[in-house]
Motif scaffolding. Structure first.
Motif, PDB file in Angstrom:
ATOM      1  N   ILE A  11      -1.063   4.209   0.768  1.00  0.00           N
ATOM      2  CA  ILE A  11       0.201   4.543   0.116  1.00  0.00           C
ATOM      3  C   ILE A  11       1.090   3.311   0.042  1.00  0.00           C
ATOM      4  O   ILE A  11       1.729   3.044  -0.987  1.00  0.00           O
ATOM      5  CB  ILE A  11       0.921   5.677   0.881  1.00  0.00           C
ATOM      6  CG1 ILE A  11       0.019   6.915   0.952  1.00  0.00           C
ATOM      7  CG2 ILE A  11       2.242   6.021   0.214  1.00  0.00           C
ATOM      8  CD1 ILE A  11       0.604   8.042   1.774  1.00  0.00           C
ATOM      9  N   ALA A  71      -0.161   1.030  -2.628  1.00  0.00           N
ATOM     10  CA  ALA A  71       0.188   1.574  -3.952  1.00  0.00           C
ATOM     11  C   ALA A  71       1.659   1.316  -4.258  1.00  0.00           C
ATOM     12  O   ALA A  71       2.023   1.047  -5.403  1.00  0.00           O
ATOM     13  CB  ALA A  71      -0.115   3.070  -3.997  1.00  0.00           C
ATOM     14  N   PHE A  72       2.502   1.395  -3.220  1.00  0.00           N
ATOM     15  CA  PHE A  72       3.928   1.095  -3.393  1.00  0.00           C
ATOM     16  C   PHE A  72       4.115  -0.351  -3.808  1.00  0.00           C
ATOM     17  O   PHE A  72       4.838  -0.652  -4.770  1.00  0.00           O
ATOM     18  CB  PHE A  72       4.675   1.380  -2.090  1.00  0.00           C
ATOM     19  CG  PHE A  72       6.134   1.012  -2.127  1.00  0.00           C
ATOM     20  CD1 PHE A  72       7.075   1.898  -2.634  1.00  0.00           C
ATOM     21  CD2 PHE A  72       6.569  -0.220  -1.669  1.00  0.00           C
ATOM     22  CE1 PHE A  72       8.419   1.564  -2.669  1.00  0.00           C
ATOM     23  CE2 PHE A  72       7.912  -0.570  -1.702  1.00  0.00           C
ATOM     24  CZ  PHE A  72       8.835   0.326  -2.203  1.00  0.00           C
ATOM     25  N   ASP A 121       1.960  -2.308  -5.195  1.00  0.00           N
ATOM     26  CA  ASP A 121       1.368  -2.539  -6.519  1.00  0.00           C
ATOM     27  C   ASP A 121       2.278  -2.051  -7.640  1.00  0.00           C
ATOM     28  O   ASP A 121       2.167  -2.528  -8.781  1.00  0.00           O
ATOM     29  CB  ASP A 121       0.011  -1.837  -6.618  1.00  0.00           C
ATOM     30  CG  ASP A 121      -1.038  -2.464  -5.708  1.00  0.00           C
ATOM     31  OD1 ASP A 121      -0.841  -3.624  -5.287  1.00  0.00           O
ATOM     32  OD2 ASP A 121      -2.037  -1.788  -5.400  1.00  0.00           O
ATOM     33  N   SER A 122       3.160  -1.107  -7.328  1.00  0.00           N
ATOM     34  CA  SER A 122       4.055  -0.559  -8.351  1.00  0.00           C
ATOM     35  C   SER A 122       5.319  -1.385  -8.538  1.00  0.00           C
ATOM     36  O   SER A 122       6.020  -1.206  -9.539  1.00  0.00           O
ATOM     37  CB  SER A 122       4.449   0.883  -7.989  1.00  0.00           C
ATOM     38  OG  SER A 122       3.309   1.691  -7.833  1.00  0.00           O
ATOM     39  N   ALA A 150       4.053   6.337  -5.673  1.00  0.00           N
ATOM     40  CA  ALA A 150       2.940   5.781  -4.893  1.00  0.00           C
ATOM     41  C   ALA A 150       2.221   6.885  -4.139  1.00  0.00           C
ATOM     42  O   ALA A 150       0.980   6.898  -4.060  1.00  0.00           O
ATOM     43  CB  ALA A 150       3.459   4.716  -3.931  1.00  0.00           C
ATOM     44  N   TYR A 179      -1.605   7.542  -5.320  1.00  0.00           N
ATOM     45  CA  TYR A 179      -2.391   6.546  -4.585  1.00  0.00           C
ATOM     46  C   TYR A 179      -3.852   6.986  -4.498  1.00  0.00           C
ATOM     47  O   TYR A 179      -4.177   8.134  -4.615  1.00  0.00           O
ATOM     48  CB  TYR A 179      -1.814   6.343  -3.182  1.00  0.00           C
ATOM     49  CG  TYR A 179      -2.251   7.333  -2.147  1.00  0.00           C
ATOM     50  CD1 TYR A 179      -3.277   7.019  -1.248  1.00  0.00           C
ATOM     51  CD2 TYR A 179      -1.655   8.586  -2.041  1.00  0.00           C
ATOM     52  CE1 TYR A 179      -3.674   7.914  -0.288  1.00  0.00           C
ATOM     53  CE2 TYR A 179      -2.041   9.487  -1.074  1.00  0.00           C
ATOM     54  CZ  TYR A 179      -3.052   9.165  -0.204  1.00  0.00           C
ATOM     55  OH  TYR A 179      -3.451  10.058   0.748  1.00  0.00           O
TER      56      TYR A 179
END
Length: 356
Positions: free
Chosen positions: A230, A233-234, A236-237, A352, A356
């Motif tokens: 997670i 993913a955060f 990456d955003s 995220a 994710y």
């Protein structure tokens, strides 16, 4: 005698063979695709890694607001385009930051694994507590039968009963509902379908798509126990989120300097300002990667300097006096950091978790 001609492979126009470039579209006459040409064109076209970059970099770092002012005044070929500069520097920063983000994600996963390993021990103690609660219930029956001899009234007996039940309850809460963790673990271990687990948690068929997505991601996390995924993913955003935050920052500038040019002018200042920020962040990130015990006070001083950079930048770009520039730059920073950034972080965090 007619001069020999060639056909442009890009626009299909014919021109004299002695021209090195097509006079119609500008493409090189003999544009042979090699690895060198491929990567040189990529760097040149998208990152403008040429003399203009170096000519723009020094003013960017030591003359706040200078590049934005010159660009708005019309000097747009002498210095690198603000969007191109931001793109190049942000790519460098997020590339360097990826090393830290991966390490943090791995550390989070390790810590979570340790926490769940400890949870196994805790669950064992809970089982003992349940056994104790059974014995306590037996004692409660005795107490109820002999309440008069013990000097207890009905109200006190009920309170005692409630405390005993709470002590033996294995229930936890997720999505605002009670659920039995051991029961969910047992269902997962027995290969129970996710749909049955969702229903056990309280998901209904008529729940909206977002709610169902939360349940799916919640079980996915419960099974994997991977916070690192997670968190990654955060991270990456964030680059995508920045393309939304930049216009918001420019809008804030527009509100405070409504009579100081069009929105595009404020956006130019924003691109250059965030290029400076990402340059500073890149230097700090690289320093922490190369130096494990990089002094925290240096980081604090450098971060504090970015506020003075914004103050001097708006002073030069918008031409107001020092006092008004100082007040406005601080209010702008407060609004952006205290309202916009937390709200954006919440939205990115939710996205995220959901994807994710």
């Amino acid at each position: 005698m007619p001069k020999p001609t060639i056909e442009c492979s890009n626009c299909n126009q014919c021109f004299e063979a002695h021209y090195p470039y097509c006079p119609y579209c500008g493409q090189e006459a003999e544009d042979k695709l090699t690895l060198s040409v491929l990567f040189t064109n990529t760097i040149s076209n998208y990152f403008s890694f040429d003399a203009r970059f170096f000519k723009s970099f020094i003013p960017l770092m030591i003359k706040p607001g200078y590049l934005a002012k010159k660009f708005v005044e019309g000097k747009r070929l002498l210095y690198i385009h603000p969007a191109q500069m931001y793109l190049f520097i942000s790519v460098v920063f997020f590339f360097l930051f990826s090393f830290i983000s991966r390490e943090q994600s791995e550390e989070f996963d390790t810590d979570i694994k340790k926490a769940f390993d400890k949870d196994v021990v805790i669950k064992d103690s809970i089982q003992l507590r349940r056994a104790d609660s059974i014995l306590a219930q037996i004692d409660l029956d005795y107490i109820t039968k002999n309440e008069k001899q013990l000097g207890l009234n009905d109200s006190e007996i009920k309170k005692l009963d409630t405390l005993i039940k709470k002590a033996g309850s294995p229930n936890s809460r997720i999505f605002g509902r009670n659920f039995n963790g051991d029961e969910i673990d047992s269902m997962i271990a027995n290969g129970t379908s996710d749909q049955k687990i969702y229903r056990q948690l309280g998901m209904k068929e008529d729940d909206d798509i977002l709610t169902k997505r939360f349940y799916r991601q919640g079980i996915k996390f419960y099974k994997s126990k991977s916070v690192g995924s997670i968190l990654q993913a955060f991270y990456d955003s964030v680059p995508i989120a920045m393309f939304i935050l930049l216009p918001i920052f420019a809008l804030i500038l527009k509100i405070f300097y409504s009579n100081k040019g069009q929105f595009a002018h404020h956006l130019v200042f924003t691109f250059y300002f965030f290029s400076f920020l990402f340059t500073v962040f890149s230097i700090l990130t690289l320093s922490t990667l190369l130096w494990d015990d990089f002094p925290w006070w240096i980081i604090m001083i450098v971060m504090l300097s970015t506020f003075f950079y914004l103050f001097l930048g708006v002073k030069r770009f918008y031409g107001q006096d020092y006092l008004m520039s100082f007040v406005k730059s601080n209010v702008i920073s407060f609004v952006f950091l205290s309202i916009v950034i937390p709200f954006a972080a919440f939205i990115v965090g939710m996205m995220a978790f959901l994807f994710y």
